[in-house]
Scaffold this motif. Structure first.
Motif, PDB file in Angstrom:
ATOM      1  N   ARG A  40       0.867  -1.179   0.000  1.00 33.10           N
ATOM      2  CA  ARG A  40       0.000   0.000   0.000  1.00 33.10           C
ATOM      3  C   ARG A  40       0.906   1.232   0.000  1.00 33.10           C
ATOM      4  O   ARG A  40       1.477   1.595   1.021  1.00 33.10           O
ATOM      5  N   VAL A  41       1.012   1.845  -1.189  1.00 36.66           N
ATOM      6  CA  VAL A  41       1.994   2.900  -1.432  1.00 36.66           C
ATOM      7  C   VAL A  41       1.270   4.195  -1.795  1.00 36.66           C
ATOM      8  O   VAL A  41       0.247   4.179  -2.480  1.00 36.66           O
ATOM      9  N   ALA A  42       1.796   5.304  -1.335  1.00 36.97           N
ATOM     10  CA  ALA A  42       1.327   6.624  -1.755  1.00 36.97           C
ATOM     11  C   ALA A  42       2.550   7.462  -2.077  1.00 36.97           C
ATOM     12  O   ALA A  42       3.690   7.046  -1.823  1.00 36.97           O
ATOM     13  N   GLY A  43       2.345   8.625  -2.638  1.00 38.54           N
ATOM     14  CA  GLY A  43       3.489   9.469  -2.932  1.00 38.54           C
ATOM     15  C   GLY A  43       3.110  10.686  -3.737  1.00 38.54           C
ATOM     16  O   GLY A  43       1.929  10.938  -4.022  1.00 38.54           O
ATOM     17  N   SER A  44       4.135  11.456  -4.111  1.00 36.09           N
ATOM     18  CA  SER A  44       3.930  12.664  -4.899  1.00 36.09           C
ATOM     19  C   SER A  44       5.252  13.036  -5.540  1.00 36.09           C
ATOM     20  O   SER A  44       6.320  12.755  -4.997  1.00 36.09           O
ATOM     21  N   GLY A  45       5.182  13.656  -6.702  1.00 39.20           N
ATOM     22  CA  GLY A  45       6.386  14.095  -7.388  1.00 39.20           C
ATOM     23  C   GLY A  45       6.096  14.356  -8.852  1.00 39.20           C
ATOM     24  O   GLY A  45       5.293  13.652  -9.453  1.00 39.20           O
ATOM     25  N   THR A  46       6.724  15.377  -9.390  1.00 35.19           N
ATOM     26  CA  THR A  46       6.606  15.612 -10.825  1.00 35.19           C
ATOM     27  C   THR A  46       7.430  14.550 -11.545  1.00 35.19           C
ATOM     28  O   THR A  46       8.305  13.913 -10.958  1.00 35.19           O
ATOM     29  N   ILE A  47       7.155  14.371 -12.823  1.00 35.70           N
ATOM     30  CA  ILE A  47       7.916  13.405 -13.616  1.00 35.70           C
ATOM     31  C   ILE A  47       8.261  14.035 -14.956  1.00 35.70           C
ATOM     32  O   ILE A  47       7.450  14.775 -15.523  1.00 35.70           O
ATOM     33  N   ALA A  48       9.476  13.794 -15.406  1.00 36.36           N
ATOM     34  CA  ALA A  48       9.893  14.226 -16.741  1.00 36.36           C
ATOM     35  C   ALA A  48       9.895  13.014 -17.658  1.00 36.36           C
ATOM     36  O   ALA A  48       9.936  11.870 -17.208  1.00 36.36           O
ATOM     37  N   ALA A  49       9.855  13.265 -18.945  1.00 42.75           N
ATOM     38  CA  ALA A  49       9.814  12.173 -19.913  1.00 42.75           C
ATOM     39  C   ALA A  49      11.019  11.252 -19.774  1.00 42.75           C
ATOM     40  O   ALA A  49      10.933  10.061 -20.068  1.00 42.75           O
ATOM     41  N   ASN A  50      12.145  11.784 -19.287  1.00 38.99           N
ATOM     42  CA  ASN A  50      13.339  10.943 -19.109  1.00 38.99           C
ATOM     43  C   ASN A  50      13.337  10.204 -17.777  1.00 38.99           C
ATOM     44  O   ASN A  50      14.304   9.504 -17.450  1.00 38.99           O
ATOM     45  N   GLY A  51      12.267  10.377 -16.977  1.00 39.98           N
ATOM     46  CA  GLY A  51      12.150   9.656 -15.717  1.00 39.98           C
ATOM     47  C   GLY A  51      12.595  10.420 -14.496  1.00 39.98           C
ATOM     48  O   GLY A  51      12.454   9.925 -13.365  1.00 39.98           O
ATOM     49  N   ASP A  52      13.134  11.633 -14.659  1.00 41.14           N
ATOM     50  CA  ASP A  52      13.560  12.419 -13.495  1.00 41.14           C
ATOM     51  C   ASP A  52      12.351  12.835 -12.660  1.00 41.14           C
ATOM     52  O   ASP A  52      11.326  13.287 -13.200  1.00 41.14           O
TER      53      ASP A  52
ATOM     54  N   HIS B 255       1.324  17.902   4.019  1.00 41.30           N
ATOM     55  CA  HIS B 255      -0.104  17.573   4.004  1.00 41.30           C
ATOM     56  C   HIS B 255      -0.319  16.197   3.371  1.00 41.30           C
ATOM     57  O   HIS B 255      -1.164  15.415   3.815  1.00 41.30           O
ATOM     58  N   LYS B 256       0.441  15.923   2.312  1.00 40.04           N
ATOM     59  CA  LYS B 256       0.242  14.681   1.571  1.00 40.04           C
ATOM     60  C   LYS B 256       0.656  13.456   2.390  1.00 40.04           C
ATOM     61  O   LYS B 256       0.045  12.391   2.266  1.00 40.04           O
ATOM     62  N   VAL B 257       1.696  13.586   3.216  1.00 39.02           N
ATOM     63  CA  VAL B 257       2.083  12.469   4.069  1.00 39.02           C
ATOM     64  C   VAL B 257       0.954  12.135   5.045  1.00 39.02           C
ATOM     65  O   VAL B 257       0.631  10.960   5.263  1.00 39.02           O
ATOM     66  N   PHE B 258       0.340  13.155   5.635  1.00 40.57           N
ATOM     67  CA  PHE B 258      -0.794  12.910   6.530  1.00 40.57           C
ATOM     68  C   PHE B 258      -1.968  12.305   5.766  1.00 40.57           C
ATOM     69  O   PHE B 258      -2.665  11.429   6.266  1.00 40.57           O
ATOM     70  N   GLY B 259      -2.199  12.770   4.541  1.00 43.99           N
ATOM     71  CA  GLY B 259      -3.266  12.195   3.717  1.00 43.99           C
ATOM     72  C   GLY B 259      -3.006  10.735   3.405  1.00 43.99           C
ATOM     73  O   GLY B 259      -3.929   9.908   3.392  1.00 43.99           O
ATOM     74  N   ALA B 260      -1.718  10.401   3.158  1.00 42.44           N
ATOM     75  CA  ALA B 260      -1.355   9.013   2.891  1.00 42.44           C
ATOM     76  C   ALA B 260      -1.636   8.142   4.111  1.00 42.44           C
ATOM     77  O   ALA B 260      -2.141   7.019   3.997  1.00 42.44           O
ATOM     78  N   ALA B 261      -1.307   8.650   5.296  1.00 46.88           N
ATOM     79  CA  ALA B 261      -1.566   7.901   6.530  1.00 46.88           C
ATOM     80  C   ALA B 261      -3.063   7.664   6.716  1.00 46.88           C
ATOM     81  O   ALA B 261      -3.495   6.564   7.080  1.00 46.88           O
ATOM     82  N   ASP B 262      -3.865   8.694   6.447  1.00 49.13           N
ATOM     83  CA  ASP B 262      -5.328   8.548   6.575  1.00 49.13           C
ATOM     84  C   ASP B 262      -5.864   7.486   5.616  1.00 49.13           C
ATOM     85  O   ASP B 262      -6.874   6.830   5.917  1.00 49.13           O
TER      86      ASP B 262
END
Length: 364
Positions: A284-296, A305-312
């Motif tokens: 059970r995985v959550a996360g956040s991050g932009t992505i570039a076409a090269n994978g960066d 806020h997102k870490v707390f949302g992931a826990a919920d």
């Protein structure tokens, strides 16, 4: 004759104290009511809903896959790969109350930002929404490109000008529909590469661009300006959309969610669907991050806020761009392990390590 009154003054003092107390209570009540009604010049960010990229979402009262491969085999998956979001309370046209702001100041999962920082003057709420919508579209396209690149599947790419911002440095120079072929002498095919070249150029000199317009290549120059907001960067004042010619059709549905920060989880979800061997098992995985076409993988806002949302949402693992490690320092909701990544390949490797219960990278 006595100069002192024979009447006991204590009842009068008690009556005066009672009246003063009631007056103070009434005044406090009035102040509380006023604070409840008066708008505060701030906005509040708090954890928003999460969405499983391997699950379904509701569109027009119909349940549809968040990521759907058209006419392609999909391999079964058991994991949850959740996009996390931030809900913003307030905008210049509808500010929160002082009571809401004070409550948010004391809540670790919320933050308070001056409205002028969240919505820079001269940029309307509608402009913000349109920019967020285009960022989301670009994020989906670059996520597909990153996933296919990771899987060594070839495709073609280009950049199209969706809009030249009124009053911006590109107004009258670039037009809607222009295809940007080169920037600073280098061929560009994705939004991230263009942003990096503009940033490297800076604002002291013009950046050269080659665009395809009406079937002809034209050379133009634009002097970048610093953007508004909390983290100013050099920009040329255009909304640009990535245009890709993929060998397969991928439909991504995420309703009204905007911005580029779901890119990493979109890419992971697509890799999982296209990979015969599961990359996430039943994690059970959550996360956040932009992505570039090269994978960066790039940094995003609202990580706390997102870490707390992931826990919920019951997530056990949270993938975070390494550049956001400082934002999660001291933030550790029970049961959630934060894993920093630099690339899509890092994220895939981290999930494989988590499945086999091996040591995982940590934020320094």
């Amino acid at each position: 004759m006595s100069i002192f009154s024979e009447q006991d003054p204590r009842p009068l003092l008690r009556e005066g104290s009672r009246r003063a107390g009631w007056a103070l209570l009434a005044g406090t009540f009035v102040i509380a009511i006023v604070l409840t009604l008066l708008p505060a010049p701030y906005v509040i960010d708090r954890p928003g809903p999460t969405y499983d990229t391997l699950g379904v979402v509701s569109v027009d009262d119909e349940e549809v896959p968040l990521i759907r491969l058209v006419d392609q085999p999909e391999y079964p998956e058991r994991a949850q790969l959740r996009v996390t979001t931030v809900t913003r309370v307030g905008n210049p046209n509808a500010l929160p109350s002082w009571v809401e702001v004070v409550q948010a100041w004391f809540a670790p999962e919320r933050s308070v930002t001056p409205v002028d920082e969240a919505f820079p003057p001269g940029i309307s709420v509608e402009d913000n929404r349109e920019a967020a919508r285009i960022d989301m579209e670009n994020s989906q396209q670059e996520a597909i490109a990153a996933a296919l690149s990771h899987l060594d599947i070839d495709f073609e790419s280009s950049l199209e000008v969706a809009q030249a911002v009124q009053g911006g440095p590109s107004e009258g120079v670039l037009q809607e529909g222009d295809l940007i072929v080169r920037a600073a002498g280098q061929r560009v095919g994705d939004v991230t590469a263009l942003r990096e070249l503009i940033s490297d150029n800076g604002v002291q000199s013009p950046i050269s661009l080659e665009v395809l317009r009406s079937g002809e290549i034209r050379s133009v120059e634009v002097i970048p300006r610093m953007s508004e907001g909390q983290a100013p960067i050099p920009v040329i004042g255009v909304l640009v959309a990535g245009r890709y010619d993929f060998p397969l059709q991928v439909d991504i549905e995420l309703g009204s969610v905007g911005g580029p920060s779901a890119g990493l989880l979109f890419a992971l979800g697509l890799v999982e669907k296209l990979t015969q061997e599961q990359i996430a098992g039943s994690l059970r995985v959550a996360g956040s991050g932009t992505i570039a076409a090269n994978g960066d993988v790039g940094p995003v806002g609202g990580i706390r806020h997102k870490v707390f949302g992931a826990a919920d949402a019951g997530a056990e693992w949270f993938l975070v761009p390494r550049e956001n490690c400082g934002d999660v320092a001291g933030v550790s909701p029970e049961g959630v392990t934060v894993i920093p990544v630099d690339t899509l390949s890092d994220a895939v490797d981290a999930l494989e390590l988590a499945m086999s219960d091996q040591e995982l990278p940590r934020c320094d």
